[in-house]
Scaffold this motif. Structure first.
Motif, PDB file in Angstrom:
ATOM      1  N   TRP A 149       0.836  -1.207   0.000  1.00 38.12           N
ATOM      2  CA  TRP A 149       0.000   0.000   0.000  1.00 38.12           C
ATOM      3  C   TRP A 149       0.870   1.255   0.000  1.00 38.12           C
ATOM      4  O   TRP A 149       0.540   2.262  -0.628  1.00 38.12           O
ATOM      5  CB  TRP A 149      -0.911  -0.008   1.222  1.00 38.12           C
ATOM      6  CG  TRP A 149      -1.756   1.230   1.357  1.00 38.12           C
ATOM      7  CD1 TRP A 149      -1.519   2.314   2.145  1.00 38.12           C
ATOM      8  CD2 TRP A 149      -2.974   1.511   0.660  1.00 38.12           C
ATOM      9  NE1 TRP A 149      -2.505   3.252   1.994  1.00 38.12           N
ATOM     10  CE2 TRP A 149      -3.419   2.787   1.079  1.00 38.12           C
ATOM     11  CE3 TRP A 149      -3.734   0.808  -0.277  1.00 38.12           C
ATOM     12  CZ2 TRP A 149      -4.580   3.368   0.598  1.00 38.12           C
ATOM     13  CZ3 TRP A 149      -4.893   1.389  -0.758  1.00 38.12           C
ATOM     14  CH2 TRP A 149      -5.301   2.656  -0.322  1.00 38.12           C
ATOM     15  N   TYR A 155      -1.196  -2.216  -6.958  1.00 34.49           N
ATOM     16  CA  TYR A 155      -1.561  -3.624  -6.785  1.00 34.49           C
ATOM     17  C   TYR A 155      -2.812  -3.766  -5.924  1.00 34.49           C
ATOM     18  O   TYR A 155      -3.511  -4.768  -5.994  1.00 34.49           O
ATOM     19  CB  TYR A 155      -0.401  -4.400  -6.166  1.00 34.49           C
ATOM     20  CG  TYR A 155       0.731  -4.623  -7.133  1.00 34.49           C
ATOM     21  CD1 TYR A 155       0.715  -5.701  -8.009  1.00 34.49           C
ATOM     22  CD2 TYR A 155       1.806  -3.741  -7.190  1.00 34.49           C
ATOM     23  CE1 TYR A 155       1.744  -5.903  -8.915  1.00 34.49           C
ATOM     24  CE2 TYR A 155       2.845  -3.933  -8.090  1.00 34.49           C
ATOM     25  CZ  TYR A 155       2.804  -5.011  -8.951  1.00 34.49           C
ATOM     26  OH  TYR A 155       3.826  -5.201  -9.853  1.00 34.49           O
ATOM     27  N   HIS A 156      -3.070  -2.769  -5.102  1.00 33.15           N
ATOM     28  CA  HIS A 156      -4.316  -2.747  -4.339  1.00 33.15           C
ATOM     29  C   HIS A 156      -5.474  -2.269  -5.209  1.00 33.15           C
ATOM     30  O   HIS A 156      -6.594  -2.765  -5.104  1.00 33.15           O
ATOM     31  CB  HIS A 156      -4.188  -1.801  -3.137  1.00 33.15           C
ATOM     32  CG  HIS A 156      -3.413  -2.357  -1.995  1.00 33.15           C
ATOM     33  ND1 HIS A 156      -3.991  -3.088  -0.983  1.00 33.15           N
ATOM     34  CD2 HIS A 156      -2.093  -2.290  -1.700  1.00 33.15           C
ATOM     35  CE1 HIS A 156      -3.062  -3.443  -0.105  1.00 33.15           C
ATOM     36  NE2 HIS A 156      -1.904  -2.974  -0.522  1.00 33.15           N
ATOM     37  N   ASP A 157      -5.192  -1.305  -6.056  1.00 33.55           N
ATOM     38  CA  ASP A 157      -6.255  -0.609  -6.773  1.00 33.55           C
ATOM     39  C   ASP A 157      -6.736  -1.330  -8.024  1.00 33.55           C
ATOM     40  O   ASP A 157      -7.920  -1.272  -8.366  1.00 33.55           O
ATOM     41  CB  ASP A 157      -5.778   0.800  -7.167  1.00 33.55           C
ATOM     42  CG  ASP A 157      -5.462   1.658  -5.944  1.00 33.55           C
ATOM     43  OD1 ASP A 157      -5.987   1.328  -4.864  1.00 33.55           O
ATOM     44  OD2 ASP A 157      -4.694   2.624  -6.073  1.00 33.55           O
ATOM     45  N   THR A 158      -5.826  -1.983  -8.729  1.00 37.96           N
ATOM     46  CA  THR A 158      -6.189  -2.493 -10.055  1.00 37.96           C
ATOM     47  C   THR A 158      -6.065  -4.004 -10.213  1.00 37.96           C
ATOM     48  O   THR A 158      -6.434  -4.538 -11.247  1.00 37.96           O
ATOM     49  CB  THR A 158      -5.314  -1.827 -11.135  1.00 37.96           C
ATOM     50  OG1 THR A 158      -3.927  -2.085 -10.848  1.00 37.96           O
ATOM     51  CG2 THR A 158      -5.538  -0.326 -11.157  1.00 37.96           C
ATOM     52  N   TYR A 159      -5.520  -4.697  -9.230  1.00 44.36           N
ATOM     53  CA  TYR A 159      -5.323  -6.136  -9.377  1.00 44.36           C
ATOM     54  C   TYR A 159      -5.897  -6.881  -8.169  1.00 44.36           C
ATOM     55  O   TYR A 159      -5.964  -6.337  -7.073  1.00 44.36           O
ATOM     56  CB  TYR A 159      -3.832  -6.489  -9.467  1.00 44.36           C
ATOM     57  CG  TYR A 159      -3.095  -5.824 -10.596  1.00 44.36           C
ATOM     58  CD1 TYR A 159      -3.198  -6.299 -11.897  1.00 44.36           C
ATOM     59  CD2 TYR A 159      -2.279  -4.722 -10.356  1.00 44.36           C
ATOM     60  CE1 TYR A 159      -2.507  -5.694 -12.933  1.00 44.36           C
ATOM     61  CE2 TYR A 159      -1.582  -4.111 -11.388  1.00 44.36           C
ATOM     62  CZ  TYR A 159      -1.703  -4.603 -12.670  1.00 44.36           C
ATOM     63  OH  TYR A 159      -1.026  -4.000 -13.685  1.00 44.36           O
ATOM     64  N   CYS A 160      -6.294  -8.126  -8.409  1.00 41.93           N
ATOM     65  CA  CYS A 160      -6.605  -9.025  -7.286  1.00 41.93           C
ATOM     66  C   CYS A 160      -5.312  -9.755  -6.907  1.00 41.93           C
ATOM     67  O   CYS A 160      -5.277 -10.985  -6.797  1.00 41.93           O
ATOM     68  CB  CYS A 160      -7.693 -10.017  -7.688  1.00 41.93           C
ATOM     69  SG  CYS A 160      -9.276  -9.248  -8.055  1.00 41.93           S
ATOM     70  N   TYR A 161      -4.277  -8.977  -6.733  1.00 43.57           N
ATOM     71  CA  TYR A 161      -2.932  -9.529  -6.606  1.00 43.57           C
ATOM     72  C   TYR A 161      -2.776 -10.377  -5.355  1.00 43.57           C
ATOM     73  O   TYR A 161      -2.200 -11.463  -5.386  1.00 43.57           O
ATOM     74  CB  TYR A 161      -1.921  -8.382  -6.595  1.00 43.57           C
ATOM     75  CG  TYR A 161      -0.512  -8.806  -6.918  1.00 43.57           C
ATOM     76  CD1 TYR A 161      -0.118  -9.010  -8.237  1.00 43.57           C
ATOM     77  CD2 TYR A 161       0.421  -9.007  -5.911  1.00 43.57           C
ATOM     78  CE1 TYR A 161       1.175  -9.391  -8.548  1.00 43.57           C
ATOM     79  CE2 TYR A 161       1.711  -9.394  -6.215  1.00 43.57           C
ATOM     80  CZ  TYR A 161       2.081  -9.582  -7.530  1.00 43.57           C
ATOM     81  OH  TYR A 161       3.365  -9.972  -7.821  1.00 43.57           O
ATOM     82  N   PHE A 162      -3.293  -9.886  -4.254  1.00 43.18           N
ATOM     83  CA  PHE A 162      -3.072 -10.565  -2.982  1.00 43.18           C
ATOM     84  C   PHE A 162      -3.939 -11.814  -2.840  1.00 43.18           C
ATOM     85  O   PHE A 162      -3.577 -12.738  -2.126  1.00 43.18           O
ATOM     86  CB  PHE A 162      -3.316  -9.589  -1.830  1.00 43.18           C
ATOM     87  CG  PHE A 162      -2.459  -8.359  -1.941  1.00 43.18           C
ATOM     88  CD1 PHE A 162      -1.106  -8.420  -1.665  1.00 43.18           C
ATOM     89  CD2 PHE A 162      -2.995  -7.154  -2.364  1.00 43.18           C
ATOM     90  CE1 PHE A 162      -0.300  -7.308  -1.793  1.00 43.18           C
ATOM     91  CE2 PHE A 162      -2.195  -6.032  -2.495  1.00 43.18           C
ATOM     92  CZ  PHE A 162      -0.849  -6.107  -2.213  1.00 43.18           C
ATOM     93  N   VAL A 163      -5.061 -11.820  -3.536  1.00 44.19           N
ATOM     94  CA  VAL A 163      -5.882 -13.031  -3.571  1.00 44.19           C
ATOM     95  C   VAL A 163      -5.171 -14.111  -4.379  1.00 44.19           C
ATOM     96  O   VAL A 163      -5.086 -15.273  -3.966  1.00 44.19           O
ATOM     97  CB  VAL A 163      -7.271 -12.737  -4.168  1.00 44.19           C
ATOM     98  CG1 VAL A 163      -8.081 -14.026  -4.290  1.00 44.19           C
ATOM     99  CG2 VAL A 163      -8.012 -11.720  -3.314  1.00 44.19           C
ATOM    100  N   SER A 164      -4.631 -13.728  -5.536  1.00 47.23           N
ATOM    101  CA  SER A 164      -3.920 -14.697  -6.369  1.00 47.23           C
ATOM    102  C   SER A 164      -2.671 -15.209  -5.666  1.00 47.23           C
ATOM    103  O   SER A 164      -2.273 -16.363  -5.848  1.00 47.23           O
ATOM    104  CB  SER A 164      -3.542 -14.069  -7.714  1.00 47.23           C
ATOM    105  OG  SER A 164      -2.639 -12.995  -7.538  1.00 47.23           O
ATOM    106  N   TYR A 167      -3.642 -18.024  -3.501  1.00 44.53           N
ATOM    107  CA  TYR A 167      -3.807 -19.239  -4.306  1.00 44.53           C
ATOM    108  C   TYR A 167      -2.455 -19.918  -4.547  1.00 44.53           C
ATOM    109  O   TYR A 167      -2.342 -21.146  -4.483  1.00 44.53           O
ATOM    110  CB  TYR A 167      -4.458 -18.903  -5.653  1.00 44.53           C
ATOM    111  CG  TYR A 167      -5.908 -18.489  -5.563  1.00 44.53           C
ATOM    112  CD1 TYR A 167      -6.705 -18.918  -4.508  1.00 44.53           C
ATOM    113  CD2 TYR A 167      -6.488 -17.672  -6.528  1.00 44.53           C
ATOM    114  CE1 TYR A 167      -8.033 -18.540  -4.418  1.00 44.53           C
ATOM    115  CE2 TYR A 167      -7.819 -17.285  -6.447  1.00 44.53           C
ATOM    116  CZ  TYR A 167      -8.583 -17.721  -5.384  1.00 44.53           C
ATOM    117  OH  TYR A 167      -9.899 -17.345  -5.300  1.00 44.53           O
TER     118      TYR A 167
END
Length: 247
Positions: A149, A155-164, A167
């Motif tokens: 952040w 990466y917070h605003d435009t991607y589901c980065y932390f969810v992926s 996985y």
């Protein structure tokens, strides 16, 4: 990485005799910055091979890993990891204070740290409980999200980065649980050994080869297969060079 980019540079110089390519637009300075990774510290990044960015946090992780190994037998692993988390936290505060260009890249160090914690949890001679290891994973993940952040908010605003990323952790856990089965496969073992080299080589050589094959009118499906084979071959050679350097 110098060897890979230098080889690619020589290949490009030879190609430019026949045809101008995408990489002909870059200056000698930019090529040198790419070979040495200096571009990440000057704020220019790597315009030749964008995949090299992960080497920066990886080098930081290696330094942290050396510290971990040094005090491994002296204190409990839980305290060791907490010490490392505090050390990385201090580094994050320092790069924030000094406004370093490399800050948005170094924050990725939390990812291999997560892997190291998982490695301790799944060791044969486990020195850390699953519960404590899980707590450390949560702490590391929360710190990673916070510093992303601060340094890489996109990466917070435009991607589901932390969810992926979660996985991917589950995939690592699955592989760790069934590691004995995977060890029996020579193909998987080979892919593991060359995986880093494939990652570093695929962007430059892959793009160049596909463009070249298209230029000489080779069908895409065939050119794709040939490109994959060549990248694997180059990666194998690169992996052997790295192994000799490390030894």
């Amino acid at each position: 990485m110098f060897n890979g980019i230098f080889l690619f540079y020589i290949l490009q110089r030879l190609t430019w005799i026949i045809k101008i390519t995408y990489w002909s637009q870059f200056s000698t300075k930019q090529w040198i910055e790419s070979m040495t990774l200096v571009g990440y510290f000057t704020g220019h990044g790597d315009v030749i091979n964008g995949t090299t960015w992960f080497l920066i946090p990886l080098f930081l992780f290696y330094l942290v890993r050396i510290g971990y190994a040094w005090i491994y037998e002296k204190i409990k692993p839980e305290y060791n990891f907490l010490f490392l988390e505090l050390f990385v936290l201090l580094i994050m505060f320092l790069i924030k204070g000094f406004h370093l260009s490399v800050s948005s890249t170094l924050v990725f160090v939390y990812m291999p740290l997560m892997g190291m914690i998982l490695g301790e949890i799944f060791r044969k001679e486990r020195r850390i409980s699953i519960f404590n290891g899980s707590l450390l994973l949560i702490v590391n993940y929360v710190l990673m999200v916070i510093w992303f952040w601060v340094f890489a908010r996109e990466y917070h605003d435009t991607y589901c980065y932390f969810v992926s990323f979660i996985y991917s952790l589950f995939l690592i856990i699955i592989f760790a649980i069934f590691k004995e089965q995977f060890k029996k496969s020579q193909m998987i073992d080979f892919c593991c050994k060359i995986s880093l080299s494939v990652y570093l080589m695929h962007m430059t050589f892959g793009r160049f080869l596909l463009s070249f094959f298209s230029y000489i009118s080779i069908p895409f499906s065939l050119s794709f297969v040939i490109t994959i084979a060549v990248i694997f071959l180059i990666s194998y050679i690169h992996m052997n060079i790295l192994s000799r350097i490390i030894r």
